[in-house]
Design a protein around this motif. Structure first.
Motif, short mmCIF file in Angstrom:
data_model
loop_
_atom_site.label_atom_id
_atom_site.label_comp_id
_atom_site.label_asym_id
_atom_site.label_seq_id
_atom_site.Cartn_x
_atom_site.Cartn_y
_atom_site.Cartn_z
N VAL A 15 0.86 -1.18 0.00
CA VAL A 15 0.00 0.00 0.00
C VAL A 15 0.89 1.23 0.00
CG1 VAL A 15 -1.80 1.28 1.22
CG2 VAL A 15 -1.79 -1.22 1.30
N GLY A 16 0.63 2.19 -0.89
CA GLY A 16 1.42 3.41 -0.95
C GLY A 16 1.08 4.23 -2.17
N SER A 17 1.81 5.33 -2.37
CA SER A 17 1.49 6.22 -3.50
C SER A 17 2.70 6.54 -4.37
CB SER A 17 0.87 7.52 -2.99
OG SER A 17 1.84 8.30 -2.28
N ILE A 18 3.92 6.45 -3.82
CA ILE A 18 5.10 6.74 -4.66
C ILE A 18 6.15 5.64 -4.50
CG2 ILE A 18 4.82 9.25 -4.83
CD1 ILE A 18 6.86 9.55 -2.57
N ASN A 19 6.69 5.23 -5.65
CA ASN A 19 7.75 4.23 -5.69
C ASN A 19 8.72 4.67 -6.78
OD1 ASN A 19 9.03 1.72 -5.05
ND2 ASN A 19 8.12 0.81 -6.89
N LEU A 36 9.96 7.16 -1.73
CA LEU A 36 9.22 5.95 -1.38
C LEU A 36 8.32 6.24 -0.18
CD1 LEU A 36 12.18 3.38 -1.54
CD2 LEU A 36 10.55 3.92 -3.36
N ASP A 37 7.08 5.73 -0.22
CA ASP A 37 6.20 5.89 0.94
C ASP A 37 5.33 4.65 1.17
OD1 ASP A 37 4.17 6.02 -0.96
OD2 ASP A 37 3.32 7.90 -0.21
N TRP A 38 5.75 3.51 0.64
CA TRP A 38 4.91 2.33 0.70
C TRP A 38 5.10 1.52 1.99
CZ3 TRP A 38 8.60 -1.39 1.03
CH2 TRP A 38 9.77 -1.27 0.26
N CYS A 39 4.11 0.68 2.24
CA CYS A 39 4.18 -0.38 3.25
C CYS A 39 3.98 -1.71 2.54
CB CYS A 39 3.08 -0.23 4.30
SG CYS A 39 3.30 1.08 5.51
N CYS A 40 4.86 -2.67 2.81
CA CYS A 40 4.75 -4.01 2.22
C CYS A 40 4.96 -5.06 3.31
CB CYS A 40 5.79 -4.22 1.13
SG CYS A 40 5.53 -3.28 -0.39
N GLY A 60 13.96 20.46 2.52
CA GLY A 60 15.36 20.21 2.30
C GLY A 60 15.55 18.81 1.75
N GLY A 61 16.75 18.52 1.28
CA GLY A 61 17.00 17.20 0.72
C GLY A 61 16.55 17.10 -0.72
N TYR A 62 16.81 15.96 -1.34
CA TYR A 62 16.52 15.80 -2.76
C TYR A 62 15.05 15.48 -3.01
CZ TYR A 62 16.38 10.71 -2.07
OH TYR A 62 16.05 9.44 -1.65
N GLY A 63 14.60 15.68 -4.24
CA GLY A 63 13.25 15.31 -4.64
C GLY A 63 12.24 16.43 -4.51
N ASP A 64 11.29 16.45 -5.45
CA ASP A 64 10.25 17.48 -5.41
C ASP A 64 8.86 16.88 -5.26
OD1 ASP A 64 10.01 16.30 -7.87
OD2 ASP A 64 10.19 18.14 -9.04
N TRP A 65 8.77 15.64 -4.72
CA TRP A 65 7.47 15.04 -4.48
C TRP A 65 6.74 15.81 -3.38
CZ3 TRP A 65 12.02 11.97 -4.34
CH2 TRP A 65 12.28 11.28 -5.52
#
Length: 373
Positions: A272-276, A310-314, A333-338
Motif C-alpha cells: 500500500v502506498g502512493s510513490i515508488n 518511497l512511501d509504501w508499506c509491504c 530540504g534534501g533531494y526530490g520534489d514530491w
C-alpha cells in the motif's frame, strides 16, 4: 534515625520509578486510541548561507504545523535526518536548527521522540564557493574569537555530534521522550523504548511498545550492529517476555529486507502506498536485526525514512506477518520534489488495532493500511 543504606536504597528506587515513568505515555482520558505523527527527512539547516535554505526551513515548518493541526497526535516521531549537518558548520548552529524542527510540537505541548539519521551528524562539507573571492558568507555566523595567545580570529568548522544533539535536546526540553541509550552500544545514541498505556492507569500491561534504534550513518557506518540486536533481544525479553504486547520499531535507514519486498514498478497489493520512484538505499550490512524481528510475532511493523521517493508499506515474506513501511518525505530540504507529508500511526485499545495512513501538506489523506491483521 533511618540507616544510610536504607535511605540510599529508597533514593535508587525512586529514581528507577521516575525513569520508568518517563518511558510511559498514556492515552488521553476517555480515549481508546493513541496517534503518532512521523516526520522524516526534514533536513533543516541545508544551505543556510543561501537564500534558498531559510525558505526551505520555513516551508518544512509549515508542513509540520499543518499536519499537527489536521491530525492532533499524541506523540511526534522525528525519524532521522532532522538536520543536514554536513551543511552546518558549528555545534551551536546544529542545535539551533534541531530546535527549529522540534518547535511546532513544542508549541502545541505534544511530546516527541527522535532517532538519528545519516545526515544528523555528518561531517561538515566545505562549499567550494567559500574559496572564491566572495569568501564565507555571513562569516560572523561561523567564526568566533579564539582564545589564542595571539588573539587572532579563527573559524571552528568541526560540525556536531549525536551525543551533543541528544544531550541538548533532553536537557532543555521537558516534552522530549528521547534517550541517549546504553553507552556500551555502537552506534550509541537514540537506542531506547517507550510504552503506550491505557488512559485509566489501572491496567499494568501496556497497549504497545515502541523501540527506537540508531541505524548509523554520518560518523558511523550505516548499520544496526550486533550489540544493538542483543540489546533489543534483552530489552524485549525483559519488558515483553511472552510477546503478548504488540511492538513497532523505528529507525532511519532501511534494512536489506526492504529490498526484498520492494514493488518492482507499480505499487500493487498486498503493498500500500502512493510513490515508488527510486530503489531502496539499504544499510551497508545486516547483523541479525531482521532475523530477530521475524521471530517475534509481537512485532507488527518497522518504520524507516531515508528514501525520499518511497512511501509504501509491504508485508515481509515471513511466518509472522511483519510490515515494512517507509514514512513520507516531510521536509523541503534534501533531494526530490514530491509533495510533502507525514506518516500517521493510530493504535487502538480493546479491540487492539494498528492502522496507518499518509497525511499530506495540502490536507489530503491516502494509503490507509491495517498493520495488525
Amino acid at each position: 534515625m533511618i540507616p544510610k543504606f536504607i535511605t540510599l536504597s529508597l533514593l535508587i528506587c525512586a529514581l528507577f520509578r521516575r525513569a520508568a515513568a518517563a518511558r510511559v505515555l498514556r492515552m488521553r482520558p476517555g480515549s481508546a486510541s493513541f496517534k503518532i505523527a512521523v516526520f522524516a527527512d526534514l533536513h533543516f539547516g541545508e544551505e543556510a548561507w543561501s537564500d534558498w535554505g531559510p525558505i526551505q526551513d520555513a516551508n518544512s515548518t509549515v508542513v509540520i504545523s499543518t499536519v499537527l493541526h489536521d491530525e492532533n497526535p499524541d506523540l511526534v516521531v522525528y525519524l532521522g535526518d532532522v538536520i543536514t549537518a554536513n551543511n552546518i558548520a558549528t555545534p551551536n548552529a546544529a542545535t539551533f536548527y534541531w530546535e527549529m524542527a522540534l518547535s511546532p510540537a513544542k508549541a502545541r505541548g505534544i511530546p516527541w521522540a527522535t532517532v538519528f539519521g545519516n545526515h544528523d551528524d555528518a561531517p561538515f562539507s566545505w562549499p567550494l564557493q567559500w574559496f572564491s573571492s566572495a569568501g564565507i558568507p555571513h562569516q560572523q555566523k561561523y567564526c568566533r574569537l579564539e582564545g589564542s595567545a595571539g588573539g587572532g580570529r579563527g573559524c571552528e568548522f568541526r560540525g556536531t555530534r549525536r551525543l551533543e544533539l541528544m544531550k541538548n535536546e533532553v536537557e532543555n526540553n521537558s516534552l522530549s521522550r528521547s534517550r541517549s541509550g546504553p553507552t556500551d552500544l555502537w552506534p550509541t545514541i537514540s537506542n531506547y523504548y517507550l510504552q503506550i498505556s491505557p488512559s485509566d492507569g489501572l491496567e499494568l500491561s501496556p497497549v504497545i511498545n515502541l523501540y527506537f534504534l540508531d541505524s548509523g550513518g554520518g560518523s558511523y557506518p550505516e548499520v544496526i550492529s550486533s550489540s544493538q540486536v542483543e540489546w533489543f533481544r534483552r530489552t524485549a525479553q525483559q519488558i515483553n517476555p511472552y510477546s503478548e504486547v504488540a511492538e513497532i520499531v523505528f529507525w532511519h535507514i532501511p534494512s536489506g529486507a526492504y529490498e526484498e519486498v520492494a514493488p518492482y514498478s507499480l505499487i500493487e497489493e498486498p503493498c500500500v502506498g502512493s510513490i515508488n520512484k527510486e530503489k531502496v538505499a539499504a544499510q551497508q550490512a545486516e547483523f541479525g536485526i531482521m532475523t530477530l524481528l521475524q521471530q517475534r510475532p509481537s512485532v507488527k511493523a518497522v518504520f524507516v525514512g531515508h528514501n525520499h521517493g518511497l512511501d509504501w508499506c509491504c508485508p515481509h515474506k515471513s511466518k509472522n506477518k511483519l510490515w515494512l513501511c517507509f514514512a513520507r518525505h516531510s521536509g523541503y530540504g534534501g533531494y526530490g520534489d514530491w509533495p510533502r507529508g507525514a506518516r500517521i500511526i493510530q493504535i487502538t485499545h480493546k479491540p487492539f488495532s494498528l492502522k496507518s495512513w499518509i497525511r499530506m501538506e495540502d490536507g489530503q489523506l491516502h494509503s490507509q493500511v491495517i498493520l495488525s491483521s
